[in-house]
Write a protein that holds these residues in place. Structure first.
Motif, PDB file in Angstrom:
ATOM      1  N   VAL A  16      -3.743   2.832  -8.554  1.00  0.00           N
ATOM      2  CA  VAL A  16      -4.236   1.451  -8.381  1.00  0.00           C
ATOM      3  C   VAL A  16      -3.350   0.848  -7.413  1.00  0.00           C
ATOM      4  N   TYR A  17      -4.003   0.080  -6.228  1.00  0.00           N
ATOM      5  CA  TYR A  17      -3.239  -0.312  -5.294  1.00  0.00           C
ATOM      6  C   TYR A  17      -3.357  -1.900  -5.576  1.00  0.00           C
ATOM      7  N   TYR A  18      -2.140  -2.603  -5.087  1.00  0.00           N
ATOM      8  CA  TYR A  18      -2.012  -3.954  -5.394  1.00  0.00           C
ATOM      9  C   TYR A  18      -1.365  -4.663  -4.164  1.00  0.00           C
ATOM     10  N   CYS A  19      -1.907  -5.669  -3.612  1.00  0.00           N
ATOM     11  CA  CYS A  19      -1.556  -6.535  -2.777  1.00  0.00           C
ATOM     12  C   CYS A  19      -0.669  -7.785  -3.511  1.00  0.00           C
ATOM     13  N   ALA A  20       0.515  -7.985  -2.757  1.00  0.00           N
ATOM     14  CA  ALA A  20       1.236  -9.022  -3.227  1.00  0.00           C
ATOM     15  C   ALA A  20       1.796  -9.861  -2.148  1.00  0.00           C
ATOM     16  N   SER A  50       2.293 -18.086   6.117  1.00  0.00           N
ATOM     17  CA  SER A  50       3.653 -18.560   5.919  1.00  0.00           C
ATOM     18  C   SER A  50       4.211 -17.428   5.111  1.00  0.00           C
ATOM     19  N   TYR A  51       3.821 -16.347   4.545  1.00  0.00           N
ATOM     20  CA  TYR A  51       4.374 -15.340   3.703  1.00  0.00           C
ATOM     21  C   TYR A  51       4.276 -13.919   4.207  1.00  0.00           C
ATOM     22  N   ALA A  52       5.387 -13.347   4.106  1.00  0.00           N
ATOM     23  CA  ALA A  52       5.277 -11.643   4.245  1.00  0.00           C
ATOM     24  C   ALA A  52       4.378 -11.310   3.142  1.00  0.00           C
ATOM     25  N   MET A  53       3.855 -10.154   3.412  1.00  0.00           N
ATOM     26  CA  MET A  53       2.663  -9.529   2.284  1.00  0.00           C
ATOM     27  C   MET A  53       3.259  -8.170   2.081  1.00  0.00           C
ATOM     28  N   GLY A  54       2.681  -7.399   1.010  1.00  0.00           N
ATOM     29  CA  GLY A  54       2.856  -6.135   0.653  1.00  0.00           C
ATOM     30  C   GLY A  54       1.904  -5.423  -0.254  1.00  0.00           C
ATOM     31  N   TRP A  55       1.831  -4.215  -0.078  1.00  0.00           N
ATOM     32  CA  TRP A  55       1.105  -3.188  -0.861  1.00  0.00           C
ATOM     33  C   TRP A  55       1.920  -2.429  -1.798  1.00  0.00           C
ATOM     34  N   PHE A  56       1.617  -2.440  -2.894  1.00  0.00           N
ATOM     35  CA  PHE A  56       2.155  -1.574  -4.013  1.00  0.00           C
ATOM     36  C   PHE A  56       1.188  -0.658  -4.559  1.00  0.00           C
TER      37      PHE A  56
END
Length: 123
Positions: free
Chosen positions: A91-95, A29-35
């Motif tokens: 450091v890579y984060y998903c969100a 249900s959600y868009a996701m991203g990497w930062f």
């Protein structure tokens, strides 16, 4: 809950694939991203993907080298990173992006974050 994995120490030109496992039944249900965040720097947008996986977005510095993908049947987000450079060290984060947001590029648009995984590219 979001849990990243796949980071590590690699050399210039190598590849890595990061994974982000999401708990719960609402992942699709959600868009996701990497930062990513390098020492002494602000957290910066890397890539994002629409909830159905059709639309993707990238920061200019990774276009053509990184690919974001998702498998909604496995509740998992991926970031394939090729031709890695020392400046990719971070450091890579998903969100998870908030449902009400339309902006894919800003960190405040995301409400849940993983703990991060370290990527180090050695020259």
């Amino acid at each position: 809950q979001l849990t990243e994995s796949g980071g590590g120490l690699v050399h210039v030109g190598d590849s890595l694939r990061l994974s982000c496992a999401a708990s719960g039944s609402t992942f699709s249900s959600y868009a996701m991203g990497w930062f990513r965040q390098a020492p002494g720097r602000e957290r910066e947008f890397v890539a994002a993907i629409r909830r159905n996986g059709v639309g993707t977005f990238y920061t200019d510095s990774v276009k053509g080298r990184f690919t974001i993908a998702r498998d909604n049947s496995k509740n998992t987000l991926y970031l394939q990173m090729n031709s890695l450079k020392p400046e990719d060290t971070a450091v890579y984060y998903c969100a998870r992006r908030r449902l009400i947001e339309s902006d894919y590029y800003s960190a405040p648009s995301y409400d849940y974050w993983g703990q991060g995984t370290q990527v180090t590219v050695s020259s």
